[in-house]
Write a protein that holds these residues in place. Structure first.
Motif, PDB file in Angstrom:
ATOM      1  N   VAL A  36       0.860  -1.185   0.000  1.00 38.35           N
ATOM      2  CA  VAL A  36       0.000   0.000   0.000  1.00 38.35           C
ATOM      3  C   VAL A  36       0.900   1.240   0.000  1.00 38.35           C
ATOM      4  CG1 VAL A  36      -1.838   1.223   1.215  1.00 38.35           C
ATOM      5  CG2 VAL A  36      -1.823  -1.281   1.170  1.00 38.35           C
ATOM      6  N   LYS A  38      -0.340   4.327  -0.778  1.00 45.81           N
ATOM      7  CA  LYS A  38      -1.196   5.516  -0.765  1.00 45.81           C
ATOM      8  C   LYS A  38      -0.610   6.588   0.163  1.00 45.81           C
ATOM      9  CE  LYS A  38      -4.285   4.050   2.946  1.00 45.81           C
ATOM     10  NZ  LYS A  38      -5.658   4.058   3.423  1.00 45.81           N
ATOM     11  N   TYR A  42       2.722   6.595   2.785  1.00 43.88           N
ATOM     12  CA  TYR A  42       2.736   6.910   4.219  1.00 43.88           C
ATOM     13  C   TYR A  42       3.834   7.942   4.523  1.00 43.88           C
ATOM     14  CZ  TYR A  42      -0.224   2.741   5.054  1.00 43.88           C
ATOM     15  OH  TYR A  42      -1.231   1.813   5.038  1.00 43.88           O
ATOM     16  N   LEU A  84      -7.842   2.061  -3.871  1.00 45.45           N
ATOM     17  CA  LEU A  84      -8.619   1.617  -2.708  1.00 45.45           C
ATOM     18  C   LEU A  84      -9.729   2.610  -2.364  1.00 45.45           C
ATOM     19  CD1 LEU A  84      -5.484   0.666  -0.583  1.00 45.45           C
ATOM     20  CD2 LEU A  84      -7.081  -0.965  -1.589  1.00 45.45           C
ATOM     21  N   LYS A 129     -16.029  -4.213  -2.901  1.00 45.92           N
ATOM     22  CA  LYS A 129     -15.729  -4.141  -1.466  1.00 45.92           C
ATOM     23  C   LYS A 129     -16.993  -4.431  -0.660  1.00 45.92           C
ATOM     24  CE  LYS A 129     -12.933  -1.909   1.811  1.00 45.92           C
ATOM     25  NZ  LYS A 129     -11.857  -0.965   1.976  1.00 45.92           N
ATOM     26  N   ARG A 136     -17.511   1.746   6.705  1.00 41.42           N
ATOM     27  CA  ARG A 136     -16.811   2.785   5.967  1.00 41.42           C
ATOM     28  C   ARG A 136     -17.202   2.514   4.514  1.00 41.42           C
ATOM     29  NH1 ARG A 136     -10.270   3.634   6.722  1.00 41.42           N
ATOM     30  NH2 ARG A 136     -10.159   2.045   5.137  1.00 41.42           N
ATOM     31  N   HIS A 165     -12.339  -4.690   4.939  1.00 40.27           N
ATOM     32  CA  HIS A 165     -11.281  -4.082   5.755  1.00 40.27           C
ATOM     33  C   HIS A 165     -11.688  -4.167   7.220  1.00 40.27           C
ATOM     34  CE1 HIS A 165      -7.725  -1.684   6.304  1.00 40.27           C
ATOM     35  NE2 HIS A 165      -8.374  -0.667   6.822  1.00 40.27           N
ATOM     36  N   GLU A 170      -6.064  -3.426  14.962  1.00 39.97           N
ATOM     37  CA  GLU A 170      -4.804  -2.820  15.431  1.00 39.97           C
ATOM     38  C   GLU A 170      -4.859  -2.436  16.913  1.00 39.97           C
ATOM     39  OE1 GLU A 170      -6.297  -1.243  12.702  1.00 39.97           O
ATOM     40  OE2 GLU A 170      -4.997  -1.955  11.088  1.00 39.97           O
ATOM     41  N   CYS A 205      -4.725  -6.363   6.370  1.00 46.31           N
ATOM     42  CA  CYS A 205      -3.766  -5.258   6.510  1.00 46.31           C
ATOM     43  C   CYS A 205      -2.569  -5.825   7.298  1.00 46.31           C
ATOM     44  CB  CYS A 205      -4.423  -4.115   7.277  1.00 46.31           C
ATOM     45  SG  CYS A 205      -5.078  -4.683   8.858  1.00 46.31           S
ATOM     46  N   THR A 206      -1.622  -4.967   7.676  1.00 47.99           N
ATOM     47  CA  THR A 206      -0.414  -5.473   8.344  1.00 47.99           C
ATOM     48  C   THR A 206      -0.735  -6.259   9.617  1.00 47.99           C
ATOM     49  OG1 THR A 206       0.939  -3.676   7.482  1.00 47.99           O
ATOM     50  CG2 THR A 206       1.771  -4.813   9.434  1.00 47.99           C
ATOM     51  N   ARG A 221      -2.911  -6.886   1.818  1.00 45.09           N
ATOM     52  CA  ARG A 221      -2.631  -5.478   1.505  1.00 45.09           C
ATOM     53  C   ARG A 221      -1.843  -4.888   2.681  1.00 45.09           C
ATOM     54  NH1 ARG A 221      -8.486  -5.620   1.309  1.00 45.09           N
ATOM     55  NH2 ARG A 221      -8.379  -4.346   3.178  1.00 45.09           N
ATOM     56  N   ALA A 222      -0.531  -4.828   2.546  1.00 45.69           N
ATOM     57  CA  ALA A 222       0.291  -4.393   3.688  1.00 45.69           C
ATOM     58  C   ALA A 222       0.809  -2.978   3.482  1.00 45.69           C
ATOM     59  CB  ALA A 222       1.448  -5.353   3.896  1.00 45.69           C
ATOM     60  N   GLY A 223       0.630  -2.150   4.510  1.00 45.07           N
ATOM     61  CA  GLY A 223       1.144  -0.782   4.481  1.00 45.07           C
ATOM     62  C   GLY A 223       2.193  -0.585   5.557  1.00 45.07           C
ATOM     63  N   ILE A 224       1.736  -0.293   6.765  1.00 46.87           N
ATOM     64  CA  ILE A 224       2.634   0.193   7.824  1.00 46.87           C
ATOM     65  C   ILE A 224       3.842  -0.733   8.079  1.00 46.87           C
ATOM     66  CG2 ILE A 224       1.472  -0.816   9.872  1.00 46.87           C
ATOM     67  CD1 ILE A 224       2.431   2.858   9.721  1.00 46.87           C
ATOM     68  N   TYR A 365       1.188   6.135  12.174  1.00 45.67           N
ATOM     69  CA  TYR A 365       0.694   6.369  10.809  1.00 45.67           C
ATOM     70  C   TYR A 365       0.584   7.883  10.538  1.00 45.67           C
ATOM     71  CZ  TYR A 365      -1.412   1.537  10.720  1.00 45.67           C
ATOM     72  OH  TYR A 365      -1.655   0.196  10.754  1.00 45.67           O
TER      73      TYR A 365
HETATM   74  C1  LIG Z   1      -8.261  -0.562   2.547  1.00 46.88           C
HETATM   75  C2  LIG Z   1      -6.923  -0.637   3.187  1.00 46.88           C
HETATM   76  N1  LIG Z   1      -6.199  -1.765   3.044  1.00 46.88           N
HETATM   77  C3  LIG Z   1      -4.977  -1.884   3.604  1.00 46.88           C
HETATM   78  C4  LIG Z   1      -4.419  -0.862   4.341  1.00 46.88           C
HETATM   79  C5  LIG Z   1      -3.064  -1.060   4.956  1.00 46.88           C
HETATM   80  O1  LIG Z   1      -3.124  -1.051   6.347  1.00 46.88           O
HETATM   81  P1  LIG Z   1      -1.802  -1.176   7.231  1.00 46.88           P
HETATM   82  O2  LIG Z   1      -1.038   0.082   6.960  1.00 46.88           O
HETATM   83  O3  LIG Z   1      -2.286  -1.232   8.626  1.00 46.88           O
HETATM   84  O4  LIG Z   1      -1.086  -2.363   6.757  1.00 46.88           O
HETATM   85  C6  LIG Z   1      -5.143   0.316   4.516  1.00 46.88           C
HETATM   86  C7  LIG Z   1      -4.581   1.398   5.318  1.00 46.88           C
HETATM   87  O5  LIG Z   1      -5.178   2.317   5.793  1.00 46.88           O
HETATM   88  C8  LIG Z   1      -6.427   0.437   3.918  1.00 46.88           C
HETATM   89  O6  LIG Z   1      -7.158   1.552   4.061  1.00 46.88           O
END
Ligand SMILES: Cc1ncc(COP(=O)(O)O)c(C=O)c1O
Length: 381
Positions: A36, A38, A42, A84, A129, A136, A165, A170, A205-206, A221-224, A365
């Motif tokens: 991720v 977006k 980050y 997303l 979705k 949301r 989602h 968390e 997510c993470t 879908r990994a971000g943080i 974040y």
């Molecule tokens: C739809 C969606 N998927 C995945 C993520 C990634 O989450 P994380 O950063 O906790 O891995 C986000 C982050 O806000 C998200 O909005």
């Protein structure tokens, strides 16, 4: 406008690729990994991060908006990319032309896409979705059924993926609501998608990646975590409560500036706006060219510190729009333009995003995503 070098962000390519390997090792070879990127990755720099990430074992990129997706394409980043967030109806055709995948949950969007597909003679892959409890984005039961009827009857639309989602994975060590949402996802999958083949199902997510393999399905879908930060303390505690090995994630970002002026300020003098700090001794004050415009929160006035020559220098007085002031009285041989670390490591000392988040009453974040996108991102090897 020239990019400002008064303060800048360094991105460790090594740590980014290492975190990607950590996540890849957790999910295994078979499951697709979406990184991720977006919100300017980050705060890390979207183009820089996407370019590095795709050198690793990464399958997809995730962005929030069409603008971010187009910025990737303009920079010749052609990896499969899912938007997303919401794409306005007027922008859907651009997304289709740029081969950006869309997350859909409105009948208006799928109707518009159907018409576009008909006109441009293209098959348009979409990801639906599903609402499972976050309330949301996402579409609920009855409306979902109508949406799917429409998608299935459209010659232009192809259901490529379904997603949801988690709302509460968390911030807690009680994962009953996440379990409820997972059950909902599975129930709705069984009810509405049982005849679909080759669907990319994605929910994790993470925090879910770190804690619950049953959320992986075909893609995560990994971000943080990719940025080397933990989603929360609770996630770490949950990991050890589950008896899991705590993976080592390494922060990717260091935020730096340099000293713009050094001044001797006598005892009993005020510092910065509002006269909130008064010296209690003859002091050496470093003027640093960074402020809340750059993303250094005003809430850090008089409470945070920065690193100078590997030592902590307290921030004195109010954080201004473009300036902060640090007390370097106890640090030897400080000179004009010495490098200062606002976030990250210097010598043996480290200022973490979690520490700063604690000071600002927020989460890591928000600390990293608040760093102004106009600052230069420098990739270090
Ligand atoms: C739809 C969606 N998927 C995945 C993520 C990634 O989450 P994380 O950063 O906790 O891995 C986000 C982050 O806000 C998200 O909005």
């Amino acid at each position: 406008m020239r990019v400002s070098h008064l303060n800048w962000v360094e991105i460790s390519e090594k740590n980014l690729l290492r975190n990607i390997s950590v996540i890849r090792n957790l999910i295994g070879r078979e499951i697709k990994l979406m990184v991720v990127v977006k919100s300017n990755a980050y705060g890390h720099g979207m183009i820089e991060v996407a370019t590095i990430a795709l050198k690793g074992s990464v399958d997809w990129l995730g962005v929030n908006s069409i603008e971010e997706g187009i910025a990737l394409r303009d920079n010749k980043i052609d990896a499969p990319t899912l938007i997303l967030g919401y794409v306005p109806l007027t922008d859907l055709e651009d997304a289709v032309h740029q081969n950006l995948r869309l997350t859909v949950y409105n009948m208006e969007t799928v109707r518009a896409l159907d018409a576009i597909g008909d006109r441009v003679k293209k098959n348009i892959p979409i990801h639906v979705k599903i609402e499972t409890g976050t309330n949301r984005q996402g579409i609920q039961g009855k409306k979902l059924s109508n949406l799917l009827d429409f998608i299935n009857s459209s010659p232009s639309l192809k259901l490529e993926g379904i997603s949801t989602h988690f709302a509460n994975i968390e911030d807690t060590t009680d994962h009953s609501f996440a379990q409820f949402q997972l059950n909902e996802f599975k129930r709705m999958e069984g009810e509405f998608f049982k005849n679909e083949t080759n669907l990319l199902r994605h929910t994790a997510c993470t925090a879910a990646v770190l804690l619950f393999p049953e959320t992986y399905f075909e893609m995560v879908r990994a971000g943080i975590g990719i940025y080397g930060l933990w989603p929360s303390k609770q996630t770490k505690v949950s990991c050890s409560m589950e008896g899991k090995k705590i993976p080592e994630l390494k922060p990717v970002l260091t935020w730096k500036t340099k000293i713009a002026q050094l001044k001797d300020v006598p005892d009993d003098s005020y510092i910065s706006y509002g006269c909130t700090y008064r010296t209690t001794r003859d002091s050496k004050i470093a003027v640093l060219p960074v402020g809340y415009y750059d993303g250094y929160p005003r809430a850090f006035s008089n409470v945070s510190y920065v690193l100078v020559k590997g030592r902590r220098a307290p921030v004195r007085g109010r954080v201004c729009m473009n300036i902060i002031l640090a007390d370097v009285t106890d640090i030897q041989d400080v000179k004009l333009e010495d490098e200062v670390v606002l976030l990250g490591k210097q010598g043996e000392e480290e200022i973490t995003a979690d520490y700063l988040a604690g000071l600002g009453g927020t989460i890591n974040y928000e600390i990293v995503t608040s760093i102004n996108p106009s600052l230069k991102r420098v990739v270090t090897k």
